[in-house]
Design a protein around this motif. Structure first.
Motif, PDB file in Angstrom:
ATOM      1  N   ALA A  61       0.842  -1.206   0.000  1.00 13.54           N
ATOM      2  CA  ALA A  61       0.000   0.000   0.000  1.00 13.54           C
ATOM      3  C   ALA A  61       0.876   1.255   0.000  1.00 13.54           C
ATOM      4  CB  ALA A  61      -0.908  -0.008   1.221  1.00 13.54           C
ATOM      5  N   ILE A  62       0.262   2.365  -0.420  1.00 13.24           N
ATOM      6  CA  ILE A  62       0.938   3.675  -0.414  1.00 13.24           C
ATOM      7  C   ILE A  62       0.411   4.397   0.825  1.00 13.24           C
ATOM      8  CG2 ILE A  62       1.218   5.843  -1.687  1.00 13.24           C
ATOM      9  CD1 ILE A  62       0.354   4.104  -4.216  1.00 13.24           C
ATOM     10  N   VAL A  63       1.278   4.581   1.821  1.00 15.89           N
ATOM     11  CA  VAL A  63       0.791   4.987   3.150  1.00 15.89           C
ATOM     12  C   VAL A  63       1.235   6.406   3.496  1.00 15.89           C
ATOM     13  CG1 VAL A  63       0.862   4.434   5.608  1.00 15.89           C
ATOM     14  CG2 VAL A  63       0.767   2.579   3.927  1.00 15.89           C
ATOM     15  N   ILE A  64       0.303   7.158   4.063  1.00 16.03           N
ATOM     16  CA  ILE A  64       0.623   8.498   4.585  1.00 16.03           C
ATOM     17  C   ILE A  64       0.369   8.468   6.092  1.00 16.03           C
ATOM     18  CG2 ILE A  64       0.109  10.976   4.465  1.00 16.03           C
ATOM     19  CD1 ILE A  64      -1.187  10.278   1.664  1.00 16.03           C
ATOM     20  N   ILE A  65       1.409   8.771   6.847  1.00 14.92           N
ATOM     21  CA  ILE A  65       1.248   8.775   8.305  1.00 14.92           C
ATOM     22  C   ILE A  65       1.114  10.210   8.806  1.00 14.92           C
ATOM     23  CG2 ILE A  65       2.410   6.569   8.681  1.00 14.92           C
ATOM     24  CD1 ILE A  65       4.831   8.354   9.674  1.00 14.92           C
ATOM     25  N   ASN A  66       0.814  10.338  10.089  1.00 16.18           N
ATOM     26  CA  ASN A  66       0.529  11.668  10.661  1.00 16.18           C
ATOM     27  C   ASN A  66       0.864  11.725  12.148  1.00 16.18           C
ATOM     28  OD1 ASN A  66      -2.228  12.527  12.381  1.00 16.18           O
ATOM     29  ND2 ASN A  66      -1.329  14.204  11.229  1.00 16.18           N
ATOM     30  N   GLY A  67       1.292  12.898  12.555  1.00 22.40           N
ATOM     31  CA  GLY A  67       1.467  13.221  13.973  1.00 22.40           C
ATOM     32  C   GLY A  67       1.398  14.728  14.071  1.00 22.40           C
ATOM     33  N   ARG A  68       1.574  15.268  15.296  1.00 21.24           N
ATOM     34  CA  ARG A  68       1.404  16.717  15.466  1.00 21.24           C
ATOM     35  C   ARG A  68       2.538  17.545  14.873  1.00 21.24           C
ATOM     36  NH1 ARG A  68       0.329  15.865  21.679  1.00 21.24           N
ATOM     37  NH2 ARG A  68       1.655  14.123  21.048  1.00 21.24           N
ATOM     38  N   GLY A  69       3.763  17.005  14.927  1.00 18.82           N
ATOM     39  CA  GLY A  69       4.911  17.835  14.519  1.00 18.82           C
ATOM     40  C   GLY A  69       5.787  17.161  13.476  1.00 18.82           C
ATOM     41  N   GLU A  70       6.495  18.006  12.705  1.00 19.82           N
ATOM     42  CA  GLU A  70       7.363  17.503  11.619  1.00 19.82           C
ATOM     43  C   GLU A  70       8.407  16.511  12.127  1.00 19.82           C
ATOM     44  OE1 GLU A  70       7.020  17.929   8.539  1.00 19.82           O
ATOM     45  OE2 GLU A  70       5.726  19.693   8.356  1.00 19.82           O
ATOM     46  N   LYS A  71       8.971  16.804  13.329  1.00 15.36           N
ATOM     47  CA  LYS A  71      10.099  16.010  13.812  1.00 15.36           C
ATOM     48  C   LYS A  71       9.705  14.531  13.965  1.00 15.36           C
ATOM     49  CE  LYS A  71      13.468  16.063  17.477  1.00 15.36           C
ATOM     50  NZ  LYS A  71      13.581  16.315  18.893  1.00 15.36           N
ATOM     51  N   ASN A  72       8.616  14.277  14.671  1.00 15.16           N
ATOM     52  CA  ASN A  72       8.168  12.887  14.874  1.00 15.16           C
ATOM     53  C   ASN A  72       7.729  12.230  13.577  1.00 15.16           C
ATOM     54  OD1 ASN A  72       8.648  12.925  17.570  1.00 15.16           O
ATOM     55  ND2 ASN A  72       6.500  12.916  18.223  1.00 15.16           N
ATOM     56  N   VAL A  73       7.092  13.038  12.718  1.00 21.27           N
ATOM     57  CA  VAL A  73       6.619  12.484  11.437  1.00 21.27           C
ATOM     58  C   VAL A  73       7.822  12.025  10.611  1.00 21.27           C
ATOM     59  CG1 VAL A  73       5.475  13.059   9.246  1.00 21.27           C
ATOM     60  CG2 VAL A  73       4.440  13.775  11.406  1.00 21.27           C
ATOM     61  N   THR A  74       8.851  12.884  10.520  1.00 20.58           N
ATOM     62  CA  THR A  74      10.054  12.531   9.748  1.00 20.58           C
ATOM     63  C   THR A  74      10.737  11.306  10.345  1.00 20.58           C
ATOM     64  OG1 THR A  74      10.325  14.855   9.234  1.00 20.58           O
ATOM     65  CG2 THR A  74      12.244  13.463   8.874  1.00 20.58           C
ATOM     66  N   LYS A  75      10.809  11.275  11.687  1.00 19.48           N
ATOM     67  CA  LYS A  75      11.455  10.138  12.360  1.00 19.48           C
ATOM     68  C   LYS A  75      10.718   8.826  12.036  1.00 19.48           C
ATOM     69  CE  LYS A  75      12.696   8.860  17.020  1.00 19.48           C
ATOM     70  NZ  LYS A  75      12.307   9.089  18.393  1.00 19.48           N
ATOM     71  N   ALA A  76       9.389   8.881  12.054  1.00 20.99           N
ATOM     72  CA  ALA A  76       8.595   7.673  11.789  1.00 20.99           C
ATOM     73  C   ALA A  76       8.699   7.250  10.322  1.00 20.99           C
ATOM     74  CB  ALA A  76       7.135   7.915  12.180  1.00 20.99           C
ATOM     75  N   VAL A  77       8.709   8.238   9.413  1.00 21.82           N
ATOM     76  CA  VAL A  77       8.856   7.923   7.982  1.00 21.82           C
ATOM     77  C   VAL A  77      10.214   7.252   7.760  1.00 21.82           C
ATOM     78  CG1 VAL A  77       9.156   8.951   5.673  1.00 21.82           C
ATOM     79  CG2 VAL A  77       7.259   9.687   7.126  1.00 21.82           C
ATOM     80  N   ASP A  78      11.267   7.828   8.366  1.00 23.31           N
ATOM     81  CA  ASP A  78      12.616   7.251   8.210  1.00 23.31           C
ATOM     82  C   ASP A  78      12.662   5.830   8.773  1.00 23.31           C
ATOM     83  OD1 ASP A  78      13.383   9.568   7.049  1.00 23.31           O
ATOM     84  OD2 ASP A  78      14.460  10.366   8.794  1.00 23.31           O
ATOM     85  N   TYR A  79      12.031   5.630   9.931  1.00 19.53           N
ATOM     86  CA  TYR A  79      11.991   4.300  10.551  1.00 19.53           C
ATOM     87  C   TYR A  79      11.328   3.290   9.599  1.00 19.53           C
ATOM     88  CZ  TYR A  79      10.038   0.544  13.437  1.00 19.53           C
ATOM     89  OH  TYR A  79       9.663  -0.689  13.926  1.00 19.53           O
ATOM     90  N   LEU A  80      10.206   3.683   9.022  1.00 14.68           N
ATOM     91  CA  LEU A  80       9.479   2.762   8.130  1.00 14.68           C
ATOM     92  C   LEU A  80      10.291   2.471   6.863  1.00 14.68           C
ATOM     93  CD1 LEU A  80       5.917   4.253   8.700  1.00 14.68           C
ATOM     94  CD2 LEU A  80       6.668   1.952   9.353  1.00 14.68           C
ATOM     95  N   LYS A  81      11.064   3.477   6.406  1.00 14.28           N
ATOM     96  CA  LYS A  81      11.912   3.269   5.219  1.00 14.28           C
ATOM     97  C   LYS A  81      13.050   2.299   5.528  1.00 14.28           C
ATOM     98  CE  LYS A  81      11.131   7.529   2.635  1.00 14.28           C
ATOM     99  NZ  LYS A  81      11.592   8.917   2.505  1.00 14.28           N
ATOM    100  N   THR A  82      13.550   2.330   6.781  1.00 18.34           N
ATOM    101  CA  THR A  82      14.630   1.382   7.113  1.00 18.34           C
ATOM    102  C   THR A  82      14.063  -0.040   7.243  1.00 18.34           C
ATOM    103  OG1 THR A  82      14.406   1.702   9.488  1.00 18.34           O
ATOM    104  CG2 THR A  82      16.048   3.074   8.393  1.00 18.34           C
ATOM    105  N   LYS A  83      12.806  -0.149   7.637  1.00 18.78           N
ATOM    106  CA  LYS A  83      12.188  -1.481   7.771  1.00 18.78           C
ATOM    107  C   LYS A  83      11.867  -2.087   6.409  1.00 18.78           C
ATOM    108  CE  LYS A  83      10.675  -2.940  11.464  1.00 18.78           C
ATOM    109  NZ  LYS A  83      11.194  -3.854  12.461  1.00 18.78           N
ATOM    110  N   ASN A  84      11.586  -1.217   5.429  1.00 17.17           N
ATOM    111  CA  ASN A  84      11.244  -1.714   4.087  1.00 17.17           C
ATOM    112  C   ASN A  84      11.797  -0.736   3.056  1.00 17.17           C
ATOM    113  OD1 ASN A  84      10.020  -2.323   1.629  1.00 17.17           O
ATOM    114  ND2 ASN A  84       8.145  -3.066   2.590  1.00 17.17           N
ATOM    115  N   LYS A  85      12.856  -1.171   2.389  1.00 19.34           N
ATOM    116  CA  LYS A  85      13.580  -0.264   1.475  1.00 19.34           C
ATOM    117  C   LYS A  85      12.695   0.234   0.329  1.00 19.34           C
ATOM    118  CE  LYS A  85      17.748  -0.624   3.384  1.00 19.34           C
ATOM    119  NZ  LYS A  85      17.358  -0.267   4.745  1.00 19.34           N
ATOM    120  N   SER A  86      11.692  -0.563  -0.063  1.00 14.00           N
ATOM    121  CA  SER A  86      10.844  -0.100  -1.174  1.00 14.00           C
ATOM    122  C   SER A  86       9.524   0.497  -0.665  1.00 14.00           C
ATOM    123  CB  SER A  86      10.586  -1.247  -2.149  1.00 14.00           C
ATOM    124  OG  SER A  86      10.078  -2.356  -1.449  1.00 14.00           O
TER     125      SER A  86
END
Ligand code: NAP
Length: 264
Positions: free
Chosen positions: A32-57
């Protein structure tokens, strides 16, 4: 398992941690093509980066928006693409005596927990109806039924979600859209881990002892007698997101370890 979610566009509110983040991970792995959300940019970026490390594609992005602030929701809606799947996951609580809770606390919990899903659904349901496919999933809680004394406003919001979700499902009659609710029980998120650690230190007990005590005193009706993992809840959300769940509409799927009790 192939949930047939490849290419489906998903938004998950409140998903930089906990159940929302675990759901994002499963849906990404399903293509799936997923968009996540939180209150601030910092946590959102951290979570996006985490998910990218878990799945390279991973097809993943994030949008910061605070569901306490109506203008931020309007801005979020403008940034979102046409969705196939909307997961109304964001939820806040405050453990407090009923007598100490001010009006603004009631309204804020209602705003974040209920109106977030109402506002997003009001925008996306007509679009789903137009293309005759979609999934809307609300995340309630065992508290909708158990109503713990220290969580009365939270329980009110989680009970309200049941009515909103059922009502919206009725608007999908005769279509390929479904609207359902997941009803988790106590789940081992970071917040729950912090709570257990604090109690262990405070009472000089092991984590297992604190968990057992919580389930015997506060969730005596639980049949599993333990916290659910975030992935146990997220797997149920993935199922309801899937085309495979097409005959389930207007339902509540409990992932409560049996804590609610009864036969309904
Ligand atoms: N955990 C449980 O035991 C349990 C049990 C039953 C039901 N539930 C329900 O399951 C859902 C997920 O809970 P959880 O425990 O996984 O959550 P969590 O770990 O506490 O995570 C909360 C998420 O919501 C985001 N968030 C908080 N306030 C927000 C706001 N005003 N606007 C936008 N995002 C916000 C946080 O992101 P930032 O911090 O980055 O803003 C974070 O990503 C909730 O609806 C909750 O009520 C949980």
């Amino acid at each position: 398992m192939d949930y047939k979610l490849k290419g489906k566009k998903v938004f998950i509110s409140g998903s930089t941690s906990g159940i929302g983040l675990a759901t994002a991970e499963i849906l990404i792995n399903e293509g799936a093509i997923v968009i996540i959300n939180g209150r601030g940019e910092k946590n959102v970026t951290k979570a996006v980066d985490y998910l990218k490390t878990k799945n390279k594609s991973a097809k993943i992005s994030g949008i910061a928006a605070n569901f306490s602030i109506q203008e931020e929701i309007q801005r979020l809606i403008k940034k979102l693409p046409d969705l196939d799947i909307l997961i109304n996951n964001v939820g806040i609580y405050n453990s407090k005596s009923f007598y100490e809770i001010e009006d603004k606390e009631w309204y804020n919990q209602f705003n974040v927990n209920v109106m977030s899903g109402v506002r997003l659904s009001k925008y996306f349901l007509p679009k789903m109806l137009k293309k005759n496919w979609g999934r809307i999933i609300f995340i309630s809680s065992e508290c909708a039924y158990l109503v713990p004394n220290d969580l009365i406003p939270y329980s009110m919001t989680k009970a309200s979600i049941l009515a909103v979700s059922r009502g919206l499902a009725q608007l999908t009659k005769g279509t390929n859209i479904t609207v359902n609710t997941i009803l988790p029980g106590s789940t081992l998120t970071q917040g729950a881990k912090t709570f257990l650690n604090q109690k262990a230190v405070e009472f000089n007990k092991s984590l297992n002892e604190v968990e057992d005590e919580f389930f015997s005193k506060s969730r005596g009706s639980s049949l599993i007698g333990r916290f659910a993992s975030v992935s146990e809840v997220a797997n149920a959300i993935a199922y309801l997101s899937s085309p495979l769940s097409s005959a389930t509409n207007g339902s509540v799927l409990k992932v409560d370890g049996g804590s609610v009790g009864g036969i309904s």
